[in-house]
Design an enzyme around this catalytic site. Structure first.
Site, PDB file in Angstrom:
ATOM      1  N   GLY A 156       0.803  -1.221   0.000  1.00  0.00           N
ATOM      2  CA  GLY A 156       0.000   0.000   0.000  1.00  0.00           C
ATOM      3  C   GLY A 156       0.834   1.268   0.000  1.00  0.00           C
ATOM      4  O   GLY A 156       2.032   1.256  -0.258  1.00  0.00           O
ATOM      5  N   LEU A 215       0.446   3.676  -2.185  1.00  0.00           N
ATOM      6  CA  LEU A 215       0.879   3.515  -3.575  1.00  0.00           C
ATOM      7  C   LEU A 215       1.556   4.767  -4.113  1.00  0.00           C
ATOM      8  O   LEU A 215       1.162   5.887  -3.796  1.00  0.00           O
ATOM      9  CB  LEU A 215      -0.329   3.173  -4.460  1.00  0.00           C
ATOM     10  CG  LEU A 215      -1.124   1.940  -4.030  1.00  0.00           C
ATOM     11  CD1 LEU A 215      -2.318   1.744  -4.958  1.00  0.00           C
ATOM     12  CD2 LEU A 215      -0.249   0.695  -4.012  1.00  0.00           C
ATOM     13  N   HIS A 219       4.493   1.725  -8.011  1.00  0.00           N
ATOM     14  CA  HIS A 219       3.428   0.704  -8.002  1.00  0.00           C
ATOM     15  C   HIS A 219       2.524   0.862  -9.221  1.00  0.00           C
ATOM     16  O   HIS A 219       2.119  -0.121  -9.837  1.00  0.00           O
ATOM     17  CB  HIS A 219       2.548   0.851  -6.757  1.00  0.00           C
ATOM     18  CG  HIS A 219       3.259   0.662  -5.460  1.00  0.00           C
ATOM     19  ND1 HIS A 219       3.422   1.664  -4.533  1.00  0.00           N
ATOM     20  CD2 HIS A 219       3.843  -0.437  -4.926  1.00  0.00           C
ATOM     21  CE1 HIS A 219       4.055   1.199  -3.490  1.00  0.00           C
ATOM     22  NE2 HIS A 219       4.339  -0.066  -3.694  1.00  0.00           N
TER      23      HIS A 219
END
Ligand code: PAF
Length: 291
Positions: free
Chosen positions: A31, A33, A37
C-alpha cells in the site's frame, strides 16, 4: 473495481476467471501507492485480462525493531488510485485473515539472503517468501509484477518460483524515480525536509560509480569507497551497506565482470532507504539495464 477482504471469496473469484480462460496479472504491495506501483499496475493492465492489486502490510517481514507500526497507510487514497488505473480486484485482507494463528509452516529462504538487506534484516526474506506463497495460492496469477528497486527481493522470489514450481511468470519492472533521481518509495514520506534534500545523493553516488566503471574501473573496493565517500560528504546518513555483487546470483566479485548489481542501503533518522543499479559489463558500452 471490487474490493475483497476474504481469502475464500478471492479464490472463488479467481477460479471463475480461470475457468473462463482469462489471464490474471497480480501486483502485490504493502500500500501507500506511488508511481512505482502504478507503473507495475499499468504493465499488468497491458498484459492481462484481469488485474489484481493486493494491499497487505505483512508483519512477518518486519523485524522486532523495524517500522511495521510506522509504515505509512492510507487505504482510501490507495483505493482511488487503484480504481483510476482500472484495477479489477483490490485484495485487502486483515492480518487476522492472513494469519489467524501463528503460522505453523513458513518458507525459509536458503540462498541469496546472507548479503545486502538480508544481512541486516534476518528473517525478512522468509517473511516475504511466506506471504508471496500465500498470495500466489490465493490469487493464482499468470504473471506477477515486482519493482527492480527491491532487486534482492526479485532474485529471492525467482528462486521461490523456480524451486516450488509456481506456474507464475515474474515480471521485474525498472525503478521509477523522482525528478531529482530519488527512487520512489512509500517510505520517502517519512524523510525530514533536510533529509529529503540530501536523499538524491543515493542515486548520484551510484551514477558516479557507473561513470567510473565506464572509464575502466573494475575494482569493487575502489567503487564502494567512491560511493561511501559521496554519501558521507553530502548527507548525515548512517550507511548500512554499499555492496557490489554478481546479479542475480548475489555473489562477491574480486573484479567486476558480467552482470553486476551496485546496491546501497542507508538510514536517515526515521527511514531506511535502498537503491541500486544493475549493469551489464559484457555489453560493449556498460549498459544500465535496471533503471
Ligand atoms: O515489496 C513489497 O511491497 C513487499 O515485500 C511484498 C512483495 C508486497 C510482500 O509483502
Amino acid at each position: 473495481m471490487k474490493k475483497v477482504t476474504e481469502i475464500k471469496s478471492m479464490q472463488a473469484e479467481m477460479a471463475r476467471h480461470k475457468q473462463q480462460g482469462q489471464s490474471i496479472g497480480f501486483v502485490p504491495t504493502m500500500g501507500y501507492l506511488h508511481e512505482g506501483h502504478l507503473t507495475l499496475v499499468r504493465n499488468a493492465r497491458k498484459e492481462n485480462d484481469i488485474v489484481v492489486l493486493s494491499i497487505f502490510v505483512n508483519p512477518l517481514q518486519f523485524g522486532p525493531t523495524e517500522d511495521f507500526a510506522e509504515y505509512p497507510r492510507d487505504f482510501e487514497r490507495d483505493r482511488a488510485l487503484a480504481e483510476s488505473e482500472m484495477v479489477d480486484y483490490l485484495f485487502y485482507p486483515s492480518v487476522q485473515e492472513m494469519y489467524p494463528n501463528k503460522p505453523a509452516v513458513t518458507v525459509s529462504v536458503q540462498d541469496r539472503t546472507d548479503v545486502l538487506c538480508g544481512k541486516s534484516r534476518p528473517g525478512h526474506f522468509d517473511g516475504v517468501a511466506t506471504v508471496i506463497t500465500k498470495l500466489f495460492h490465493i490469487v493464482m496469477p499468470d504473471k506477477a509484477y515486482f519493482g527492480k528497486k527491491d532487486a534482492q527481493q526479485v532474485a529471492v522470489l525467482e528462486g521461490l518460483v523456480s524451486d516450488f514450481n509456481f506456474p507464475v511468470e515474474l515480471v521485474a519492472i525498472d525503478i521509477v524515480r523522482e525528478q531529482d533521481g530519488l527512487a520512489k518509495s512509500s517510505r520517502n514520506v517519512n524523510l525530514l525536509p533536510q533529509e529529503r534534500q540530501q536523499a538524491p545523493i543515493l542515486y548520484k553516488s551510484l551514477l558516479a560509480a557507473s561513470q567510473a566503471i565506464e572509464k575502466g574501473e573494475r575494482n569493487p573496493a575502489s567503487l564502494v569507497q567512491l560511493i561511501e565517500g559521496m554519501l558521507k560528504s553530502h548527507s548525515n546518513v548512517a550507511i548500512d551497506y554499499v555492496t557490489i555483487l554478481s546479479y542475480p546470483q548475489l555473489k562477491p566479485l574480486e573484479e567486476l565482470t558480467g552482470k553486476v548489481i551496485i546496491a546501497l542501503a542507508v538510514k536517515f533518522s526515521k527511514v531506511r532507504l535502498i537503491d541500486n543499479l544493475i549493469l551489464d559489463l559484457d555489453q560493449e558500452e556498460p549498459l544500465c539495464i535496471a533503471q
